[in-house]
Design a protein around this motif. Structure first.
Motif, mmCIF file in Angstrom:
data_model
loop_
_atom_site.group_PDB
_atom_site.id
_atom_site.type_symbol
_atom_site.label_atom_id
_atom_site.label_comp_id
_atom_site.label_asym_id
_atom_site.label_seq_id
_atom_site.Cartn_x
_atom_site.Cartn_y
_atom_site.Cartn_z
ATOM 1 N N LEU A 11 0.835 -1.199 0.000
ATOM 2 C CA LEU A 11 0.000 0.000 0.000
ATOM 3 C C LEU A 11 0.875 1.255 0.000
ATOM 4 O O LEU A 11 0.656 2.186 -0.778
ATOM 5 C CB LEU A 11 -0.918 -0.018 1.224
ATOM 6 C CG LEU A 11 -1.881 1.127 1.404
ATOM 7 C CD1 LEU A 11 -3.017 1.032 0.404
ATOM 8 C CD2 LEU A 11 -2.443 1.113 2.818
ATOM 9 N N ILE A 12 1.888 1.257 0.844
ATOM 10 C CA ILE A 12 2.800 2.399 0.948
ATOM 11 C C ILE A 12 3.633 2.551 -0.320
ATOM 12 O O ILE A 12 3.740 3.650 -0.882
ATOM 13 C CB ILE A 12 3.705 2.247 2.189
ATOM 14 C CG1 ILE A 12 2.872 2.347 3.464
ATOM 15 C CG2 ILE A 12 4.824 3.290 2.184
ATOM 16 C CD1 ILE A 12 3.593 1.879 4.723
ATOM 17 N N SER A 13 4.211 1.464 -0.792
ATOM 18 C CA SER A 13 5.083 1.560 -1.969
ATOM 19 C C SER A 13 4.301 1.956 -3.224
ATOM 20 O O SER A 13 4.823 2.682 -4.077
ATOM 21 C CB SER A 13 5.853 0.261 -2.197
ATOM 22 O OG SER A 13 4.991 -0.794 -2.540
ATOM 23 N N THR A 14 3.055 1.512 -3.324
ATOM 24 C CA THR A 14 2.236 1.896 -4.474
ATOM 25 C C THR A 14 1.966 3.393 -4.459
ATOM 26 O O THR A 14 2.054 4.058 -5.493
ATOM 27 C CB THR A 14 0.916 1.101 -4.506
ATOM 28 O OG1 THR A 14 1.226 -0.294 -4.582
ATOM 29 C CG2 THR A 14 0.058 1.497 -5.693
ATOM 30 N N PHE A 15 1.664 3.944 -3.297
ATOM 31 C CA PHE A 15 1.456 5.391 -3.184
ATOM 32 C C PHE A 15 2.703 6.138 -3.663
ATOM 33 O O PHE A 15 2.626 7.045 -4.488
ATOM 34 C CB PHE A 15 1.130 5.769 -1.735
ATOM 35 C CG PHE A 15 0.972 7.253 -1.518
ATOM 36 C CD1 PHE A 15 -0.238 7.875 -1.771
ATOM 37 C CD2 PHE A 15 2.026 8.022 -1.049
ATOM 38 C CE1 PHE A 15 -0.394 9.245 -1.570
ATOM 39 C CE2 PHE A 15 1.882 9.384 -0.844
ATOM 40 C CZ PHE A 15 0.666 10.002 -1.100
ATOM 41 N N HIS A 16 3.857 5.729 -3.168
ATOM 42 C CA HIS A 16 5.096 6.444 -3.489
ATOM 43 C C HIS A 16 5.596 6.179 -4.911
ATOM 44 O O HIS A 16 6.397 6.948 -5.436
ATOM 45 C CB HIS A 16 6.164 6.141 -2.445
ATOM 46 C CG HIS A 16 5.848 6.775 -1.130
ATOM 47 N ND1 HIS A 16 5.853 8.139 -0.935
ATOM 48 C CD2 HIS A 16 5.464 6.232 0.049
ATOM 49 C CE1 HIS A 16 5.507 8.411 0.309
ATOM 50 N NE2 HIS A 16 5.257 7.273 0.926
ATOM 51 N N LYS A 17 5.098 5.131 -5.518
ATOM 52 C CA LYS A 17 5.414 4.861 -6.924
ATOM 53 C C LYS A 17 4.870 5.982 -7.817
ATOM 54 O O LYS A 17 5.453 6.310 -8.847
ATOM 55 C CB LYS A 17 4.804 3.511 -7.320
ATOM 56 C CG LYS A 17 4.994 3.096 -8.747
ATOM 57 C CD LYS A 17 4.364 1.713 -8.946
ATOM 58 C CE LYS A 17 4.343 1.271 -10.371
ATOM 59 N NZ LYS A 17 3.698 -0.058 -10.516
ATOM 60 N N TYR A 18 3.758 6.580 -7.409
ATOM 61 C CA TYR A 18 3.101 7.607 -8.214
ATOM 62 C C TYR A 18 3.277 9.020 -7.656
ATOM 63 O O TYR A 18 3.212 9.986 -8.410
ATOM 64 C CB TYR A 18 1.605 7.288 -8.354
ATOM 65 C CG TYR A 18 1.381 6.019 -9.136
ATOM 66 C CD1 TYR A 18 1.360 6.031 -10.526
ATOM 67 C CD2 TYR A 18 1.246 4.793 -8.493
ATOM 68 C CE1 TYR A 18 1.192 4.862 -11.249
ATOM 69 C CE2 TYR A 18 1.078 3.621 -9.210
ATOM 70 C CZ TYR A 18 1.054 3.662 -10.588
ATOM 71 O OH TYR A 18 0.901 2.501 -11.302
ATOM 72 N N SER A 19 3.476 9.152 -6.361
ATOM 73 C CA SER A 19 3.587 10.488 -5.765
ATOM 74 C C SER A 19 4.932 11.121 -6.098
ATOM 75 O O SER A 19 5.919 10.425 -6.329
ATOM 76 C CB SER A 19 3.418 10.408 -4.245
ATOM 77 O OG SER A 19 4.508 9.716 -3.653
ATOM 78 N N GLY A 20 4.938 12.438 -6.137
ATOM 79 C CA GLY A 20 6.185 13.174 -6.313
ATOM 80 C C GLY A 20 6.667 13.345 -7.735
ATOM 81 O O GLY A 20 7.676 14.000 -7.964
ATOM 82 N N LYS A 21 5.981 12.792 -8.694
ATOM 83 C CA LYS A 21 6.406 12.965 -10.085
ATOM 84 C C LYS A 21 6.146 14.386 -10.570
ATOM 85 O O LYS A 21 6.878 14.908 -11.394
ATOM 86 C CB LYS A 21 5.688 11.968 -10.998
ATOM 87 C CG LYS A 21 6.077 10.530 -10.748
ATOM 88 C CD LYS A 21 5.312 9.594 -11.665
ATOM 89 C CE LYS A 21 5.702 8.158 -11.393
ATOM 90 N NZ LYS A 21 4.953 7.221 -12.237
ATOM 91 N N GLU A 22 5.076 14.995 -10.046
ATOM 92 C CA GLU A 22 4.702 16.342 -10.480
ATOM 93 C C GLU A 22 4.823 17.369 -9.355
ATOM 94 O O GLU A 22 4.728 18.555 -9.606
ATOM 95 C CB GLU A 22 3.252 16.345 -10.984
ATOM 96 C CG GLU A 22 3.021 15.466 -12.189
ATOM 97 C CD GLU A 22 1.551 15.400 -12.589
ATOM 98 O OE1 GLU A 22 0.700 16.024 -11.924
ATOM 99 O OE2 GLU A 22 1.256 14.709 -13.574
ATOM 100 N N GLY A 23 4.958 16.920 -8.144
ATOM 101 C CA GLY A 23 4.970 17.856 -7.020
ATOM 102 C C GLY A 23 5.594 17.218 -5.799
ATOM 103 O O GLY A 23 6.573 16.486 -5.893
ATOM 104 N N ASP A 24 4.987 17.468 -4.665
ATOM 105 C CA ASP A 24 5.461 16.965 -3.378
ATOM 106 C C ASP A 24 5.489 15.438 -3.380
ATOM 107 O O ASP A 24 4.539 14.791 -3.815
ATOM 108 C CB ASP A 24 4.515 17.475 -2.286
ATOM 109 C CG ASP A 24 4.987 17.171 -0.882
ATOM 110 O OD1 ASP A 24 5.552 16.088 -0.643
ATOM 111 O OD2 ASP A 24 4.772 18.021 -0.004
#
Length: 92
Positions: A11-24
């Motif tokens: 669950l955590i790794s999936t979130f971070h796989k997509y987060s931060g590409k465009e912003g925070d």
């Protein structure tokens, strides 16, 4: 690592796989959320290529109206989706 711990890590790794590409790196923008929903959940959330549908989903998830989806909002979405799937599968 237990199955539940593996699930939490996923669950955590999936979130971070997509987060931060465009912003925070700790939040999902609308574009990042679209990628996550499309690639990870397929059609479970409707047609995410339709801007009106994506806008509605994003607005519903962004409960604090800060313009991004944070981990808590994401985890709530996953938990609610999981409960719906469980309810559906339990009827069979």
């Amino acid at each position: 690592m237990s199955d539940l711990q593996k699930g939490m890590a996923l669950l955590i790794s999936t979130f971070h796989k997509y987060s931060g590409k465009e912003g925070d790196k700790c939040t999902l923008t609308k574009g990042e959320l679209k990628d996550l929903l499309t690639k990870e959940l397929g059609g479970a959330f409707g047609n995410c290529s339709d801007q009106a549908t994506l806008d509605k989903i994003f607005k519903d998830l962004d409960t604090n109206a800060d313009g991004v989806v944070d981990f808590q909002e994401y985890a709530t979405m996953v938990a609610c989706t999981t409960m719906l799937c469980n309810k559906s599968l339990s009827k069979k």
